[in-house]
Scaffold this motif. Structure first.
Motif, PDB file in Angstrom:
ATOM      1  N   VAL A  82       0.984  -1.257   0.140  1.00  0.00           N
ATOM      2  CA  VAL A  82       0.054   0.195  -0.082  1.00  0.00           C
ATOM      3  C   VAL A  82       0.883   1.223  -0.036  1.00  0.00           C
ATOM      4  O   VAL A  82       1.765   1.568   0.899  1.00  0.00           O
ATOM      5  CB  VAL A  82      -1.001  -0.076   1.361  1.00  0.00           C
ATOM      6  CG1 VAL A  82      -1.670   1.346   1.319  1.00  0.00           C
ATOM      7  CG2 VAL A  82      -1.851  -1.419   1.115  1.00  0.00           C
ATOM      8  N   PRO A  83       0.790   2.043  -1.030  1.00  0.00           N
ATOM      9  CA  PRO A  83       1.343   3.564  -0.927  1.00  0.00           C
ATOM     10  C   PRO A  83       0.542   4.348   0.171  1.00  0.00           C
ATOM     11  O   PRO A  83      -0.492   4.556   0.202  1.00  0.00           O
ATOM     12  CB  PRO A  83       1.265   3.918  -2.385  1.00  0.00           C
ATOM     13  CG  PRO A  83       0.806   2.677  -3.265  1.00  0.00           C
ATOM     14  CD  PRO A  83      -0.100   1.989  -2.328  1.00  0.00           C
ATOM     15  N   ARG A  84       1.665   4.810   0.935  1.00  0.00           N
ATOM     16  CA  ARG A  84       1.210   5.858   1.810  1.00  0.00           C
ATOM     17  C   ARG A  84       2.321   7.219   1.665  1.00  0.00           C
ATOM     18  O   ARG A  84       3.113   7.291   1.426  1.00  0.00           O
ATOM     19  CB  ARG A  84       1.340   5.396   3.327  1.00  0.00           C
ATOM     20  CG  ARG A  84       0.267   4.161   3.621  1.00  0.00           C
ATOM     21  CD  ARG A  84       0.641   3.769   5.055  1.00  0.00           C
ATOM     22  NE  ARG A  84      -0.380   2.893   5.325  1.00  0.00           N
ATOM     23  CZ  ARG A  84      -1.599   2.999   5.909  1.00  0.00           C
ATOM     24  NH1 ARG A  84      -1.827   4.233   6.012  1.00  0.00           N
ATOM     25  NH2 ARG A  84      -2.379   2.211   6.220  1.00  0.00           N
ATOM     26  N   HIS A 108      -7.772   5.314  -8.196  1.00  0.00           N
ATOM     27  CA  HIS A 108      -8.873   6.363  -7.994  1.00  0.00           C
ATOM     28  C   HIS A 108      -7.916   7.534  -7.129  1.00  0.00           C
ATOM     29  O   HIS A 108      -7.088   7.110  -6.593  1.00  0.00           O
ATOM     30  CB  HIS A 108      -9.807   5.726  -7.159  1.00  0.00           C
ATOM     31  CG  HIS A 108     -10.688   4.992  -7.776  1.00  0.00           C
ATOM     32  ND1 HIS A 108     -12.215   5.113  -7.851  1.00  0.00           N
ATOM     33  CD2 HIS A 108     -10.556   3.749  -8.670  1.00  0.00           C
ATOM     34  CE1 HIS A 108     -12.738   4.231  -8.628  1.00  0.00           C
ATOM     35  NE2 HIS A 108     -11.995   3.486  -9.026  1.00  0.00           N
ATOM     36  N   GLY A 109      -8.264   8.666  -7.388  1.00  0.00           N
ATOM     37  CA  GLY A 109      -7.980   9.918  -6.341  1.00  0.00           C
ATOM     38  C   GLY A 109      -6.623  10.613  -7.090  1.00  0.00           C
ATOM     39  O   GLY A 109      -6.707  11.797  -6.663  1.00  0.00           O
ATOM     40  N   PRO A 170      -7.038   9.873   7.558  1.00  0.00           N
ATOM     41  CA  PRO A 170      -6.541   9.704   6.247  1.00  0.00           C
ATOM     42  C   PRO A 170      -7.488   9.343   5.066  1.00  0.00           C
ATOM     43  O   PRO A 170      -8.656   8.867   5.498  1.00  0.00           O
ATOM     44  CB  PRO A 170      -5.637   8.454   6.558  1.00  0.00           C
ATOM     45  CG  PRO A 170      -6.231   7.869   7.348  1.00  0.00           C
ATOM     46  CD  PRO A 170      -6.877   8.995   8.362  1.00  0.00           C
ATOM     47  N   LEU A 171      -7.350   9.566   3.935  1.00  0.00           N
ATOM     48  CA  LEU A 171      -8.303   9.556   2.698  1.00  0.00           C
ATOM     49  C   LEU A 171      -7.540   7.979   1.927  1.00  0.00           C
ATOM     50  O   LEU A 171      -6.379   7.786   1.427  1.00  0.00           O
ATOM     51  CB  LEU A 171      -8.287  10.654   1.549  1.00  0.00           C
ATOM     52  CG  LEU A 171      -8.537  11.959   2.363  1.00  0.00           C
ATOM     53  CD1 LEU A 171      -8.503  12.904   1.210  1.00  0.00           C
ATOM     54  CD2 LEU A 171      -9.988  11.996   3.199  1.00  0.00           C
ATOM     55  N   LEU A 172      -8.440   7.033   1.790  1.00  0.00           N
ATOM     56  CA  LEU A 172      -8.217   5.813   1.214  1.00  0.00           C
ATOM     57  C   LEU A 172      -8.898   5.824  -0.098  1.00  0.00           C
ATOM     58  O   LEU A 172      -9.950   6.055  -0.359  1.00  0.00           O
ATOM     59  CB  LEU A 172      -8.614   4.666   2.088  1.00  0.00           C
ATOM     60  CG  LEU A 172      -7.748   4.323   3.046  1.00  0.00           C
ATOM     61  CD1 LEU A 172      -7.511   5.282   4.268  1.00  0.00           C
ATOM     62  CD2 LEU A 172      -8.156   2.927   3.686  1.00  0.00           C
ATOM     63  N   ASP A 197      -5.213  -0.603  -1.666  1.00  0.00           N
ATOM     64  CA  ASP A 197      -5.510   0.697  -1.673  1.00  0.00           C
ATOM     65  C   ASP A 197      -4.149   1.342  -1.600  1.00  0.00           C
ATOM     66  O   ASP A 197      -3.333   1.090  -1.601  1.00  0.00           O
ATOM     67  CB  ASP A 197      -6.111   0.884   0.199  1.00  0.00           C
ATOM     68  CG  ASP A 197      -7.643   0.378  -0.053  1.00  0.00           C
ATOM     69  OD1 ASP A 197      -8.289   0.401  -0.895  1.00  0.00           O
ATOM     70  OD2 ASP A 197      -7.935  -0.139   1.085  1.00  0.00           O
ATOM     71  N   TRP A 198      -4.199   2.880  -1.680  1.00  0.00           N
ATOM     72  CA  TRP A 198      -3.497   3.768  -1.644  1.00  0.00           C
ATOM     73  C   TRP A 198      -3.947   5.031  -0.493  1.00  0.00           C
ATOM     74  O   TRP A 198      -5.327   4.995  -0.589  1.00  0.00           O
ATOM     75  CB  TRP A 198      -2.732   4.145  -2.619  1.00  0.00           C
ATOM     76  CG  TRP A 198      -3.626   5.284  -3.427  1.00  0.00           C
ATOM     77  CD1 TRP A 198      -4.556   5.008  -4.435  1.00  0.00           C
ATOM     78  CD2 TRP A 198      -3.404   6.707  -3.530  1.00  0.00           C
ATOM     79  NE1 TRP A 198      -5.059   6.211  -4.898  1.00  0.00           N
ATOM     80  CE2 TRP A 198      -4.416   7.309  -4.443  1.00  0.00           C
ATOM     81  CE3 TRP A 198      -2.339   7.368  -2.907  1.00  0.00           C
ATOM     82  CZ2 TRP A 198      -4.436   8.582  -4.578  1.00  0.00           C
ATOM     83  CZ3 TRP A 198      -2.783   9.084  -3.070  1.00  0.00           C
ATOM     84  CH2 TRP A 198      -3.617   9.383  -4.179  1.00  0.00           C
ATOM     85  N   VAL A 199      -2.989   5.518   0.200  1.00  0.00           N
ATOM     86  CA  VAL A 199      -3.522   6.501   1.453  1.00  0.00           C
ATOM     87  C   VAL A 199      -2.947   7.743   1.155  1.00  0.00           C
ATOM     88  O   VAL A 199      -1.543   7.663   1.364  1.00  0.00           O
ATOM     89  CB  VAL A 199      -3.183   5.622   2.785  1.00  0.00           C
ATOM     90  CG1 VAL A 199      -3.782   6.574   3.912  1.00  0.00           C
ATOM     91  CG2 VAL A 199      -3.708   4.153   2.739  1.00  0.00           C
TER      92      VAL A 199
END
Length: 204
Positions: A82-84, A108-109, A170-172, A197-199
């Motif tokens: 997961v990229p954070r 997404h995002g 945080p936005l997931l 996911d990425w966060v």
């Protein structure tokens, strides 16, 4: 696995309005290895019948799909996958399709930027000069790509609503494959299969 991001001017992303905040630092990256599993091929390979397994390549029909060896919720909660980061902290995704099926990945995002790629035919590194934003990118078998995930404000959020006040950090956001086979086959029913996911953890 050969990784191909060779830029030495690491400050380039830290002094432009498109990438506010920090420059891209060495080591801020994630490796994504995509794979597909056809149980028929696996059974033959496990039994030592490599010739039989190779004979099924032409009729390869994947039933399970993994990202770094994990599927679905397991991949979405794996810290190695997961990229954070915070807004303004770009991250490099190093993606490799180790399987025989083509994927079409979508984040997404944010949009991503392919900086370099290797195609399987001649293993030649192609560093891209005309870098554009990509909503979805193709990953044919044995394709390797370096992609920049910019960690910018998601474009669908109006400037007046940023930073968010109702939906807190945080936005997931999800990443999934737009090739439907990886979302609906056997053990890949969405939200299983090739997803993660990425966060965005917060402002810089």
């Amino acid at each position: 696995v050969l990784f191909i991001f060779k830029r030495t001017d690491h400050s380039a992303l830290g002094n432009h309005a498109r990438f506010p905040g920090n420059p891209w630092p060495l080591g801020r990256d994630k490796i994504w290895v995509l794979n597909q599993i056809d149980p028929r091929v696996n059974r033959l390979a496990e039994a030592g019948d490599l010739a039989g397994a190779l004979g099924l390549v032409g009729s390869f029909l994947p039933r399970y799909f993994t990202l770094n060896g994990l599927s679905g919720v397991d991949a979405a909660h794996d810290e190695q996958t997961v990229p954070r980061g915070r807004v303004g902290q770009p991250l490099l995704l190093r993606a490799l399709n180790a399987g025989l099926a083509t994927h079409s990945l979508h984040i997404h995002g944010n949009h991503v930027f392919t900086t370099a790629e290797i195609v399987s035919a001649n293993h030649e590194v192609r560093v891209l000069n005309n870098i554009i934003e990509e909503d979805t990118w193709s990953m044919p078998p044995l394709m390797r790509r370096d992609l920049l995930l910019p960690f910018t404000k998601p474009p669908e959020i109006p400037d007046a609503a940023w930073p968010p006040r109702q939906e807190k950090f945080p936005l997931l956001y999800p990443m999934h494959c737009h090739n439907e086979i990886s979302q609906t086959s056997a053990g890949g029913s969405y939200p299983l299969g090739l997803v993660t996911d990425w966060v965005i953890e917060g402002p810089l």
